[in-house]
Design a protein around this motif. Structure first.
Motif, PDB file in Angstrom:
ATOM      1  N   TYR A 165     -79.196 -97.054  82.668  1.00  0.00           N
ATOM      2  CA  TYR A 165     -78.761 -96.765  81.188  1.00  0.00           C
ATOM      3  C   TYR A 165     -79.781 -95.794  80.619  1.00  0.00           C
ATOM      4  CZ  TYR A 165     -76.964 -98.575  76.849  1.00  0.00           C
ATOM      5  OH  TYR A 165     -76.498 -98.701  75.608  1.00  0.00           O
ATOM      6  N   LYS A 166     -79.289 -95.380  79.497  1.00  0.00           N
ATOM      7  CA  LYS A 166     -80.093 -94.398  78.869  1.00  0.00           C
ATOM      8  C   LYS A 166     -81.439 -94.850  78.482  1.00  0.00           C
ATOM      9  CE  LYS A 166     -79.828 -89.933  76.314  1.00  0.00           C
ATOM     10  NZ  LYS A 166     -78.874 -89.246  75.660  1.00  0.00           N
ATOM     11  N   THR A 167     -81.533 -95.941  77.776  1.00  0.00           N
ATOM     12  CA  THR A 167     -82.811 -96.447  77.371  1.00  0.00           C
ATOM     13  C   THR A 167     -83.700 -96.890  78.188  1.00  0.00           C
ATOM     14  OG1 THR A 167     -81.796 -98.454  76.676  1.00  0.00           O
ATOM     15  CG2 THR A 167     -81.733 -96.781  74.872  1.00  0.00           C
ATOM     16  N   ASN A 168     -83.144 -97.453  79.589  1.00  0.00           N
ATOM     17  CA  ASN A 168     -83.904 -97.752  80.578  1.00  0.00           C
ATOM     18  C   ASN A 168     -84.331 -96.742  81.604  1.00  0.00           C
ATOM     19  OD1 ASN A 168     -83.459-100.334  79.515  1.00  0.00           O
ATOM     20  ND2 ASN A 168     -81.770-100.656  80.915  1.00  0.00           N
ATOM     21  N   LEU A 169     -83.705 -95.431  81.623  1.00  0.00           N
ATOM     22  CA  LEU A 169     -84.176 -94.291  82.412  1.00  0.00           C
ATOM     23  C   LEU A 169     -85.528 -94.070  82.337  1.00  0.00           C
ATOM     24  CD1 LEU A 169     -82.910 -93.063  84.734  1.00  0.00           C
ATOM     25  CD2 LEU A 169     -82.377 -90.979  83.256  1.00  0.00           C
ATOM     26  N   PRO A 170     -86.156 -93.724  81.207  1.00  0.00           N
ATOM     27  CA  PRO A 170     -87.585 -93.360  81.172  1.00  0.00           C
ATOM     28  C   PRO A 170     -88.437 -94.493  82.233  1.00  0.00           C
ATOM     29  CG  PRO A 170     -86.583 -92.937  79.197  1.00  0.00           C
ATOM     30  CD  PRO A 170     -85.530 -93.717  79.806  1.00  0.00           C
ATOM     31  N   ARG A 171     -88.034 -95.498  81.857  1.00  0.00           N
ATOM     32  CA  ARG A 171     -89.335 -96.596  82.612  1.00  0.00           C
ATOM     33  C   ARG A 171     -88.836 -96.624  84.243  1.00  0.00           C
ATOM     34  NH1 ARG A 171     -88.799 -99.399  77.655  1.00  0.00           N
ATOM     35  NH2 ARG A 171     -90.777 -99.843  76.753  1.00  0.00           N
ATOM     36  N   THR A 172     -87.669 -96.431  84.554  1.00  0.00           N
ATOM     37  CA  THR A 172     -86.981 -96.146  85.797  1.00  0.00           C
ATOM     38  C   THR A 172     -87.812 -94.925  86.494  1.00  0.00           C
ATOM     39  OG1 THR A 172     -84.991 -97.193  85.457  1.00  0.00           O
ATOM     40  CG2 THR A 172     -85.203 -95.913  87.480  1.00  0.00           C
ATOM     41  N   CYS A 173     -87.771 -93.899  85.973  1.00  0.00           N
ATOM     42  CA  CYS A 173     -88.528 -92.635  86.465  1.00  0.00           C
ATOM     43  C   CYS A 173     -90.000 -92.922  86.408  1.00  0.00           C
ATOM     44  CB  CYS A 173     -88.181 -91.580  85.640  1.00  0.00           C
ATOM     45  SG  CYS A 173     -86.542 -90.990  85.344  1.00  0.00           S
ATOM     46  N   ASN A 209     -83.313 -97.098  69.529  1.00  0.00           N
ATOM     47  CA  ASN A 209     -82.013 -97.145  70.398  1.00  0.00           C
ATOM     48  C   ASN A 209     -81.001 -95.917  70.129  1.00  0.00           C
ATOM     49  OD1 ASN A 209     -82.662 -99.328  72.387  1.00  0.00           O
ATOM     50  ND2 ASN A 209     -82.556-100.720  70.359  1.00  0.00           N
ATOM     51  N   ASP A 210     -81.550 -95.002  69.594  1.00  0.00           N
ATOM     52  CA  ASP A 210     -80.842 -93.728  69.331  1.00  0.00           C
ATOM     53  C   ASP A 210     -80.333 -93.040  70.409  1.00  0.00           C
ATOM     54  OD1 ASP A 210     -79.468 -91.502  68.363  1.00  0.00           O
ATOM     55  OD2 ASP A 210     -80.767 -91.287  66.403  1.00  0.00           O
ATOM     56  N   LEU A 211     -79.040 -92.950  70.999  1.00  0.00           N
ATOM     57  CA  LEU A 211     -78.724 -92.672  72.225  1.00  0.00           C
ATOM     58  C   LEU A 211     -78.457 -91.070  72.303  1.00  0.00           C
ATOM     59  CD1 LEU A 211     -76.028 -95.231  73.541  1.00  0.00           C
ATOM     60  CD2 LEU A 211     -78.674 -95.168  73.924  1.00  0.00           C
ATOM     61  N   ARG A 212     -78.529 -90.488  70.826  1.00  0.00           N
ATOM     62  CA  ARG A 212     -78.525 -89.131  70.918  1.00  0.00           C
ATOM     63  C   ARG A 212     -79.710 -88.299  71.445  1.00  0.00           C
ATOM     64  NH1 ARG A 212     -77.616 -88.570  64.833  1.00  0.00           N
ATOM     65  NH2 ARG A 212     -79.174 -90.033  64.885  1.00  0.00           N
ATOM     66  N   ALA A 213     -80.857 -89.075  71.430  1.00  0.00           N
ATOM     67  CA  ALA A 213     -82.207 -88.413  71.972  1.00  0.00           C
ATOM     68  C   ALA A 213     -81.985 -88.320  73.254  1.00  0.00           C
ATOM     69  CB  ALA A 213     -83.240 -89.351  71.353  1.00  0.00           C
ATOM     70  N   PRO A 214     -82.717 -87.046  73.728  1.00  0.00           N
ATOM     71  CA  PRO A 214     -82.742 -86.900  75.148  1.00  0.00           C
ATOM     72  C   PRO A 214     -83.811 -87.672  75.820  1.00  0.00           C
ATOM     73  CG  PRO A 214     -84.155 -85.107  73.887  1.00  0.00           C
ATOM     74  CD  PRO A 214     -83.351 -86.270  72.927  1.00  0.00           C
ATOM     75  N   GLY A 215     -83.487 -88.056  77.154  1.00  0.00           N
ATOM     76  CA  GLY A 215     -84.132 -88.821  78.077  1.00  0.00           C
ATOM     77  C   GLY A 215     -84.551 -88.044  79.251  1.00  0.00           C
ATOM     78  N   CYS A 216     -85.056 -88.494  80.243  1.00  0.00           N
ATOM     79  CA  CYS A 216     -85.400 -87.593  81.378  1.00  0.00           C
ATOM     80  C   CYS A 216     -84.479 -86.714  82.026  1.00  0.00           C
ATOM     81  CB  CYS A 216     -86.058 -88.549  82.571  1.00  0.00           C
ATOM     82  SG  CYS A 216     -87.328 -89.577  82.041  1.00  0.00           S
TER      83      CYS A 216
END
Length: 431
Positions: A165-173, A209-216
């Motif tokens: 999930y987008k907000t969780n992905l940075p921690r997953t990486c 929790n702004d899903l517009r922001a880019p993740g990894c």
């Protein structure tokens, strides 16, 4: 008495519903019954764990059972027959086999189209750094499907509990990329997550929790994850900042794009640690500042100083207009037209700041001039309102003063008349 019974009954129903919701699994469906489920549940411990995890997975929701992945015969309790190679039993796939194992379904166009899922994930994975490490070197540190998605408890990517999930992905990486010892083997930094978390992108995504922001994945890709090359960076950033990219293409930096050492987005804004941009970038000799690349007496640095002054002056005027509006907001006067003018000034300021990417002073001046004109218009209109309000205030004060004087005069007259009346009364009684 009947009323209290109804209250107790409703309370019991609500309490029961609350307990049911708390103890219910994430999905209403359960793992389809089979010898796999029965045996693993009976064995308990680590053997039963896959069944419990599977209950919360997207696979169970879509009625995918154990044998759909692992093969075998789910109808028999005979161990040899249920795990027969003839029935296609796979069991636990080897590390290098995992991508192909998942791709048996996920690369099947006919099977996946009913779920509207892409079928090129394996092909993309093989182009990624992760895939190359796995297929070329057999590196067991390489990320595979279950490294990011989980094993039996795989959840839909739209599920906030999903590892991807987008907000969780940075921690997953970060599970791998923040491991210093692991990253040392590949000569990679291990502080990207810390930098990202402190960046404007990280704060938007992980704090607000702004899903517009880019993740990894937005910058590096998903299954085909690979760091963008230096010449590709502007295009990667342009996937979100398209209008800025169009302006950047008009600048001398972009005109020299074939030269490796010409400026790109990351040179001024950073990569993982992208900061909120300010006009301070135009001054100083530090990293990401104009003076960090150009000499102190160069025309580029002088241009930077002019850009900073123009933008700073415009920001100051627009801020003054904003504060002026707040001071009269509750005055009772209609300020709709004034607020419209202010929005135009603020919009033109945004355009002026964006136009700095062209490094063309005329373009910046064009938008800054419009912003200043509208902000000045706002201040002038507000000044007229304030003068009108001050005039009314003076009129009210004048009326109050006159009323006060009248009250004083009347009071004095009354006291004088009363005094004369009392004197006359006393003299009359003495006679």
């Amino acid at each position: 008495m009947k009323f209290f019974r109804l209250v107790i009954l409703h309370t019991a129903i609500l309490l029961g519903t609350w307990i049911f919701l708390l103890t219910s699994p994430v999905y209403s469906k359960t793992v389809p019954p089979s010898s796999c489920v029965k045996c693993h549940s009976d064995l308990g411990g680590e053997y039963a764990k896959p069944v419990k995890l599977l209950e919360e997975s997207i696979h169970v929701e879509k009625e995918v059972a154990c044998h759909n992945c692992h093969g075998g015969d789910p109808k028999t309790f005979d161990e040899e027959k249920s795990m027969s190679k003839v029935k296609g039993f796979v069991g636990r796939p080897g590390f290098k086999e995992i991508p192909e194992f998942c791709a048996r379904c996920h690369s099947n166009v006919i099977l996946m189209r009913q779920y509207n899922l892409r079928t090129d994930q394996l092909a993309q994975y093989k182009t990624s750094y992760h895939g190359k490490l796995l297929y070329s070197k057999g590196d067991k540190n390489a990320a595979t499907c279950n490294s990011c998605h989980g094993v039996h408890d795989i959840k839909k990517k739209e599920n906030p509990l999903s590892m991807v999930y987008k907000t969780n992905l940075p921690r997953t990486c970060a599970k791998c990329h923040s491991d210093t010892k692991l990253m040392e083997k590949y000569k990679l930094p291990s502080n990207q997550f810390d930098l990202y978390q402190a960046s404007i992108h990280g704060k938007m995504l992980m704090e607000r929790n702004d899903l517009r922001a880019p993740g990894c994945a937005d910058c590096h890709g998903i299954h085909g994850a690979t760091p963008p090359g230096y010449a590709e960076i502007a295009n990667v950033c342009a996937s979100c900042h398209s209008s800025i990219a169009d302006l950047f293409k008009q600048s001398p930096h972009y005109a020299e794009k074939t030269k490796v050492h010409m400026a790109r987005c990351v040179d001024c804004h950073g990569s993982h640690d992208v900061s909120h941009p300010t006009t301070d970038l135009y001054v100083g000799t530090g990293e990401r500042h104009c003076g960090g690349c150009h000499g102190p007496d160069s025309k580029q640095v002088r241009l930077g100083l002019l850009l900073k002054k123009k933008i700073d002056d415009t920001i100051l005027l627009v801020e003054q207009a904003k504060k002026a509006i707040e001071r009269i907001r509750y005055s009772g006067k209609s300020i709709i037209k004034i607020e419209e003018a202010f929005e135009v000034s603020r919009s033109e300021l945004v355009k002026a700041r964006a136009a700095t990417h062209t490094l063309n002073m005329d373009k910046v001046e064009e938008n800054a001039k419009k912003a200043n004109e509208k902000a000045s218009e706002v201040l002038q209109s507000i000044n007229q309102i304030r003068q009108e309000l001050e005039g009314r205030k003076r009129e009210v004060i004048f009326v109050l003063v006159v009323l006060g004087l009248i009250i004083v005069i009347v009071s004095l007259y009354y006291l004088r008349a009363k005094h004369q009346w009392m004197e006359g009364t006393v003299k009359g009684s003495m006679k």
